[in-house]
Design an enzyme around this catalytic site. Structure first.
Site, mmCIF file in Angstrom:
data_model
loop_
_atom_site.group_PDB
_atom_site.id
_atom_site.type_symbol
_atom_site.label_atom_id
_atom_site.label_comp_id
_atom_site.label_asym_id
_atom_site.label_seq_id
_atom_site.Cartn_x
_atom_site.Cartn_y
_atom_site.Cartn_z
ATOM 1 N N HIS A 83 -4.835 1.850 0.515
ATOM 2 C CA HIS A 83 -3.676 1.035 0.923
ATOM 3 C C HIS A 83 -4.043 -0.425 1.168
ATOM 4 O O HIS A 83 -3.166 -1.280 1.239
ATOM 5 C CB HIS A 83 -2.941 1.674 2.129
ATOM 6 C CG HIS A 83 -3.506 1.362 3.474
ATOM 7 N ND1 HIS A 83 -4.329 2.199 4.169
ATOM 8 C CD2 HIS A 83 -3.340 0.290 4.268
ATOM 9 C CE1 HIS A 83 -4.650 1.659 5.331
ATOM 10 N NE2 HIS A 83 -4.060 0.497 5.412
ATOM 11 N N ASP A 132 -6.562 8.290 0.847
ATOM 12 C CA ASP A 132 -6.498 6.831 1.039
ATOM 13 C C ASP A 132 -7.908 6.246 0.876
ATOM 14 O O ASP A 132 -8.607 5.976 1.857
ATOM 15 C CB ASP A 132 -5.924 6.532 2.426
ATOM 16 C CG ASP A 132 -5.621 5.065 2.635
ATOM 17 O OD1 ASP A 132 -5.716 4.288 1.650
ATOM 18 O OD2 ASP A 132 -5.282 4.695 3.777
ATOM 19 N N GLN A 222 -4.336 -2.346 13.477
ATOM 20 C CA GLN A 222 -4.051 -3.113 12.263
ATOM 21 C C GLN A 222 -5.186 -4.082 11.933
ATOM 22 O O GLN A 222 -5.649 -4.804 12.808
ATOM 23 C CB GLN A 222 -2.768 -3.926 12.453
ATOM 24 C CG GLN A 222 -1.528 -3.065 12.502
ATOM 25 C CD GLN A 222 -0.441 -3.682 13.354
ATOM 26 O OE1 GLN A 222 -0.668 -4.622 14.102
ATOM 27 N NE2 GLN A 222 0.754 -3.139 13.230
ATOM 28 N N GLY A 223 -5.604 -4.065 10.687
ATOM 29 C CA GLY A 223 -6.690 -4.950 10.256
ATOM 30 C C GLY A 223 -8.048 -4.249 10.240
ATOM 31 O O GLY A 223 -8.981 -4.730 9.623
ATOM 32 N N ASP A 224 -8.136 -3.118 10.944
ATOM 33 C CA ASP A 224 -9.363 -2.307 10.880
ATOM 34 C C ASP A 224 -9.362 -1.418 9.645
ATOM 35 O O ASP A 224 -10.408 -0.875 9.261
ATOM 36 C CB ASP A 224 -9.494 -1.410 12.122
ATOM 37 C CG ASP A 224 -9.766 -2.195 13.388
ATOM 38 O OD1 ASP A 224 -10.557 -3.154 13.329
ATOM 39 O OD2 ASP A 224 -9.177 -1.854 14.436
ATOM 40 N N SER A 225 -8.204 -1.240 9.046
ATOM 41 C CA SER A 225 -8.053 -0.357 7.894
ATOM 42 C C SER A 225 -9.125 -0.600 6.842
ATOM 43 O O SER A 225 -9.507 -1.747 6.578
ATOM 44 C CB SER A 225 -6.695 -0.580 7.228
ATOM 45 O OG SER A 225 -5.724 0.176 7.890
HETATM 46 C C1 4AZ Z 1 -3.210 -0.366 10.270
HETATM 47 O O1 4AZ Z 1 -2.044 -0.705 10.214
HETATM 48 C C2 4AZ Z 1 -3.609 0.687 11.212
HETATM 49 N N1 4AZ Z 1 -4.351 3.489 15.212
HETATM 50 C C3 4AZ Z 1 -4.912 1.126 11.232
HETATM 51 C C4 4AZ Z 1 -5.290 2.092 12.110
HETATM 52 C C5 4AZ Z 1 -4.369 2.638 12.961
HETATM 53 C C6 4AZ Z 1 -3.066 2.197 12.964
HETATM 54 C C7 4AZ Z 1 -2.683 1.221 12.070
HETATM 55 C C8 4AZ Z 1 -4.818 3.688 13.899
HETATM 56 O O2 4AZ Z 1 -4.057 -0.904 9.551
#
Ligand code: 4AZ
Length: 280
Positions: A83, A132, A222-225
């Site tokens: 993603h 993913d 968010q942003g750790d993805s």
């Molecule tokens: C994101 O949006 C996201 N709490 C990544 C990890 C988590 C939630 C959102 C897990 O990238």
């Protein structure tokens, strides 16, 4: 009845506040950043040598706009979340994407590496977030940082022990990212428990696993993805997860959801092997 429930609720709230704030502020010394040190409930990685496979996915070339994390799995391969890169913007123009390796601060130091191709997992499903995973092929080998080995299907990820997740993502839901690389340690939850109605009610598939505290307070955001989840298996560091999704961040019973690396291991090996054959 209502008294015990209320006590429980208050305990949960207290736990979130305590985990989220107090210990970390105390853990800071004067050499640390003055800014809020939370990933959500995490702390700064002290040395890039502690997590040398961590990379940042950035757009904007020299401007280094960080939007996701990733892990070096070979000198010229980065494993990340599908993603993060499954958009025509990146896939049709891999050269617009760059990787920063070898630094705790993605906007300075380390090295900026170009991308030659993006390979998204063939079973990636943007509706369910099944599989993913994506592999980013670098134009040149990374000379900084160090690859991590992926967890193979023969290696088990035990439920209960903590794994480490790291990134430059938001330190609270909707909040700004962190300039410094942060990490948190969270216990692995069984898929059955994570599929309970009060958690994800069946949305956790075989290609995923959950990790987090029941009461919340510590999580990726968010942003750790795309970034790494690693742990020691046997005597060695193994990449066991890719930061994928979750409802909010650090919420009670809404665990962080990660791609299960052992489930994408075969595809990753084939993809990297195939490209290496072609290069010969
Ligand atoms: C994101 O949006 C996201 N709490 C990544 C990890 C988590 C939630 C959102 C897990 O990238």
């Amino acid at each position: 009845m209502s008294v015990s429930k209320m006590t429980f609720r208050m305990t949960a709230l207290t736990a979130v506040l305590a985990l989220g704030l107090a210990p970390l502020v105390q853990a800071q010394d004067n050499t640390g950043p003055a800014a809020n040190p939370l990933i959500v409930g995490g702390e700064p990685v002290g040395d890039i040598a502690d997590t040398p496979w961590q990379v940042a996915l950035v757009g904007g070339g020299e401007a280094r706009n960080q939007f996701c994390g990733g892990s070096l799995v070979a000198p010229n391969w980065v494993l990340t979340a599908a993603h993060c890169v499954d958009s025509p913007l990146w896939q049709n123009n891999p050269e617009r994407l760059s990787i920063v390796a070898g630094t705790l601060t993605y906007d300075s130091g380390g090295e900026l590496l170009g991308v030659s191709a993006i390979h998204v997992h063939p079973d990636w499903n943007a509706s369910t977030f099944d599989h993913d995973a994506a592999l980013v092929e670098l134009a040149t080998d990374a000379t900084m940082g160090m690859p991590i080995q992926m967890q193979s299907p023969e290696e088990e990820l035990p439920v209960g022990p903590r794994v480490r997740v790291s990134g430059w993502g938001a330190t609270s839901l909707g909040g700004p990212g962190s300039d410094e690389l942060l990490f948190a340690e969270v216990p692995v939850i069984s898929n059955d428990e994570c599929n309970e109605p009060e958690s994800y009610d069946g949305a956790i598939l075989q290609s995923m696993f959950c990790a987090g505290e029941r009461e919340g307070g510590v999580d990726a955001c968010q942003g750790d993805s795309g970034g790494p989840v690693d742990t020691i298996i046997g005597d060695d560091d193994r990449l066991v997860g890719i930061v994928s999704w979750g409802q909010g961040c650090a919420l009670r019973l809404k665990y962080g959801v990660y791609t299960r690396v052992s489930e994408i291991y075969g595809w990753a090996g084939e993809t990297m092997g195939m490209m290496m054959e072609e290069a010969k």
